[in-house]
Design an enzyme around this catalytic site. Sequence first.
Site, PDB file in Angstrom:
ATOM      1  N   TYR A   9       0.835  -1.207   0.000  1.00 18.32           N
ATOM      2  CA  TYR A   9       0.000   0.000   0.000  1.00 18.32           C
ATOM      3  C   TYR A   9       0.860   1.243   0.000  1.00 18.32           C
ATOM      4  CZ  TYR A   9      -3.824  -2.867   1.893  1.00 18.32           C
ATOM      5  OH  TYR A   9      -4.786  -3.812   2.108  1.00 18.32           O
ATOM      6  N   LYS A  16       5.494  10.347  -5.038  1.00 15.76           N
ATOM      7  CA  LYS A  16       6.844   9.805  -4.869  1.00 15.76           C
ATOM      8  C   LYS A  16       6.795   8.312  -4.510  1.00 15.76           C
ATOM      9  CE  LYS A  16      11.163  10.875  -2.606  1.00 15.76           C
ATOM     10  NZ  LYS A  16      11.301  10.371  -1.237  1.00 15.76           N
ATOM     11  N   LYS A  20       8.023   5.119  -6.707  1.00 13.82           N
ATOM     12  CA  LYS A  20       8.979   4.193  -6.081  1.00 13.82           C
ATOM     13  C   LYS A  20       8.455   2.753  -6.146  1.00 13.82           C
ATOM     14  CE  LYS A  20      12.293   3.531  -2.740  1.00 13.82           C
ATOM     15  NZ  LYS A  20      13.600   4.159  -2.668  1.00 13.82           N
ATOM     16  N   ARG A  66      -7.492   1.178  -3.892  1.00 23.03           N
ATOM     17  CA  ARG A  66      -8.409   0.942  -2.769  1.00 23.03           C
ATOM     18  C   ARG A  66      -9.315   2.155  -2.607  1.00 23.03           C
ATOM     19  NH1 ARG A  66      -6.818  -0.843   3.401  1.00 23.03           N
ATOM     20  NH2 ARG A  66      -6.102   1.307   3.611  1.00 23.03           N
ATOM     21  N   HIS A 222       5.858  -0.949   3.405  1.00 22.99           N
ATOM     22  CA  HIS A 222       7.152  -0.289   3.234  1.00 22.99           C
ATOM     23  C   HIS A 222       8.050  -1.121   2.307  1.00 22.99           C
ATOM     24  CE1 HIS A 222      11.094   1.405   4.300  1.00 22.99           C
ATOM     25  NE2 HIS A 222      10.424   2.466   4.741  1.00 22.99           N
ATOM     26  N   ASP A 269      -0.218 -40.345   2.113  1.00 22.28           N
ATOM     27  CA  ASP A 269      -1.444 -40.686   1.387  1.00 22.28           C
ATOM     28  C   ASP A 269      -2.027 -39.414   0.788  1.00 22.28           C
ATOM     29  OD1 ASP A 269      -2.548 -39.506   3.583  1.00 22.28           O
ATOM     30  OD2 ASP A 269      -3.897 -41.151   4.118  1.00 22.28           O
TER      31      ASP A 269
HETATM   32  N1  COA Z   1       5.424   2.566  -0.980  1.00 24.89           N
HETATM   33  C1  COA Z   1       6.401   3.029  -1.767  1.00 24.89           C
HETATM   34  N2  COA Z   1       7.487   3.686  -1.323  1.00 24.89           N
HETATM   35  C2  COA Z   1       7.564   3.861   0.010  1.00 24.89           C
HETATM   36  C3  COA Z   1       6.571   3.404   0.899  1.00 24.89           C
HETATM   37  C4  COA Z   1       5.459   2.738   0.353  1.00 24.89           C
HETATM   38  N3  COA Z   1       4.472   2.270   1.128  1.00 24.89           N
HETATM   39  N4  COA Z   1       6.926   3.712   2.154  1.00 24.89           N
HETATM   40  C5  COA Z   1       8.104   4.357   2.071  1.00 24.89           C
HETATM   41  N5  COA Z   1       8.505   4.467   0.776  1.00 24.89           N
HETATM   42  C6  COA Z   1       9.745   5.078   0.254  1.00 24.89           C
HETATM   43  C7  COA Z   1       9.935   6.499   0.751  1.00 24.89           C
HETATM   44  O1  COA Z   1       9.306   7.396  -0.134  1.00 24.89           O
HETATM   45  C8  COA Z   1      11.431   6.611   0.720  1.00 24.89           C
HETATM   46  O2  COA Z   1      11.846   6.798  -0.641  1.00 24.89           O
HETATM   47  P1  COA Z   1      13.269   7.475  -1.020  1.00 24.89           P
HETATM   48  O3  COA Z   1      14.328   6.665  -0.342  1.00 24.89           O
HETATM   49  O4  COA Z   1      13.315   7.391  -2.488  1.00 24.89           O
HETATM   50  O5  COA Z   1      13.183   8.870  -0.466  1.00 24.89           O
HETATM   51  C9  COA Z   1      11.900   5.214   1.132  1.00 24.89           C
HETATM   52  O6  COA Z   1      10.840   4.343   0.780  1.00 24.89           O
HETATM   53  C10 COA Z   1      12.207   5.091   2.599  1.00 24.89           C
HETATM   54  O7  COA Z   1      11.082   5.484   3.354  1.00 24.89           O
HETATM   55  P2  COA Z   1      11.178   5.797   4.918  1.00 24.89           P
HETATM   56  O8  COA Z   1      11.820   7.133   5.114  1.00 24.89           O
HETATM   57  O9  COA Z   1      11.807   4.648   5.598  1.00 24.89           O
HETATM   58  O10 COA Z   1       9.674   5.826   5.348  1.00 24.89           O
HETATM   59  P3  COA Z   1       8.769   7.094   5.675  1.00 24.89           P
HETATM   60  O11 COA Z   1       9.105   7.553   7.058  1.00 24.89           O
HETATM   61  O12 COA Z   1       8.877   8.073   4.566  1.00 24.89           O
HETATM   62  O13 COA Z   1       7.313   6.493   5.654  1.00 24.89           O
HETATM   63  C11 COA Z   1       5.382   5.331   6.320  1.00 24.89           C
HETATM   64  C12 COA Z   1       6.850   5.592   6.621  1.00 24.89           C
HETATM   65  C13 COA Z   1       4.850   4.247   7.248  1.00 24.89           C
HETATM   66  C14 COA Z   1       4.571   6.609   6.495  1.00 24.89           C
HETATM   67  C15 COA Z   1       5.287   4.849   4.841  1.00 24.89           C
HETATM   68  O14 COA Z   1       6.043   3.678   4.718  1.00 24.89           O
HETATM   69  C16 COA Z   1       3.911   4.667   4.278  1.00 24.89           C
HETATM   70  O15 COA Z   1       3.272   5.632   3.878  1.00 24.89           O
HETATM   71  N6  COA Z   1       3.392   3.412   4.189  1.00 24.89           N
HETATM   72  C17 COA Z   1       2.113   3.097   3.618  1.00 24.89           C
HETATM   73  C18 COA Z   1       0.974   3.564   4.521  1.00 24.89           C
HETATM   74  C19 COA Z   1      -0.383   3.178   3.981  1.00 24.89           C
HETATM   75  O16 COA Z   1      -0.636   3.200   2.807  1.00 24.89           O
HETATM   76  N7  COA Z   1      -1.311   2.786   4.902  1.00 24.89           N
HETATM   77  C20 COA Z   1      -2.616   2.356   4.543  1.00 24.89           C
HETATM   78  C21 COA Z   1      -2.733   0.863   4.342  1.00 24.89           C
HETATM   79  S1  COA Z   1      -2.424  -0.080   5.805  1.00 24.89           S
HETATM   80 MG    MG Z   2      -7.888  -0.665   7.441  1.00 26.48          MG
END
Ligand code: COA
Ligand code: MG
Length: 289
Positions: A9, A16, A20, A66, A222, A269
């Site tokens: 997700y 961004k 990614k 979603r 993540h 089996d």
């Molecule tokens: N999808 C794609 N890329 C992601 C990502 C994800 N879910 N989560 C982090 N990244 C990317 C960041 O953009 C960053 O990219 P960069 O290195 O090119 O700058 C890299 O991965 C490292 O990220 P990081 O700094 O460790 O995480 P964060 O503090 O920026 O974010 C969260 C943490 C939890 C907020 C983030 O992972 C996130 O938004 N997750 C999804 C949340 C979601 O959708 N929840 C609803 C469903 S349960």
């Molecule tokens: Mg939920």
Amino acid sequence: MHSRRALLYMPGDDWKKITKSITLGVDSICMDMEDGTAVNKKAEARAAIAKALQELDFGKSEKLARINSVGSGLEKEDIRAVLPYHPDGIVIPKLEELSQIQWASEIIEAAELSHGWPVNSIRVLVGIETAKGILNLKEIASHPRLDALIFGSEDYAASIGATRTKEANELIYARLATLNAAAAYGLQAVDLVTIEFKNAEFVREQALTGARLGFSGKQIIHPNQVEPVQSAFTPNDEEITHAKRIVETFEASQAKGAGAYALDGKMIDMPLVKNAQKVLERAKAAGKI
Ligand code: COA
Ligand code: MG
């Protein structure tokens, strides 16, 4: 059915993270308009997801969107914003009644027909994450457009008033009920999110637990979680060799007229053969055989 060992997700308004996600080799990408997106960013999320579906090359990754739950008041605009760009599937969260899938399926079918796309080419996956969703699993899981049941642990815990623990005893009933309903209808079962995204070993352990229970995949949040989760849901070489041996020796044993036989001091089996075949199917889906 598309392989969904890991279903990643990201907030739909976060361009961004969307860009990614397509570089990660993840089975399934789910751009979120629901709880991952702030209430004041819903319109931006719709627009960004529509743009991503039109402009980005997702390669082998599945592209899902979603929507907000049916009854939230946001769901209609959400689904209308993304359907014209043919996502591979729509994820409906907090699903509680069959009629909610029917609502989505009718709108999807109308879009398929108006664009000349094959009917049923856009799949539906549903989040089972409330007490009511668990109660109505039998009906919900029967819908023909469904591919997968996704177990939402945090929302479920909130819906019954449970405290989440590491052992997850508070989830046993709902987690296994979801898994069982999926198995009964030939659907995939996608396991809970591990929110501790910095700890790769912990998510690997949790993914292995889910795989042993019988889940076909796991939700992730993540990039760090892609590798540990996808490998946990892929049979390893030893498991594949063992499964092949069971299938081969079983065929030979059947030809000799014996239903049950001994292999390395264990009885083999039919049920063990069926399980071995499942291992081989998973290995095949992951491209290992
Ligand atoms: N999808 C794609 N890329 C992601 C990502 C994800 N879910 N989560 C982090 N990244 C990317 C960041 O953009 C960053 O990219 P960069 O290195 O090119 O700058 C890299 O991965 C490292 O990220 P990081 O700094 O460790 O995480 P964060 O503090 O920026 O974010 C969260 C943490 C939890 C907020 C983030 O992972 C996130 O938004 N997750 C999804 C949340 C979601 O959708 N929840 C609803 C469903 S349960
Ligand atoms: Mg939920």
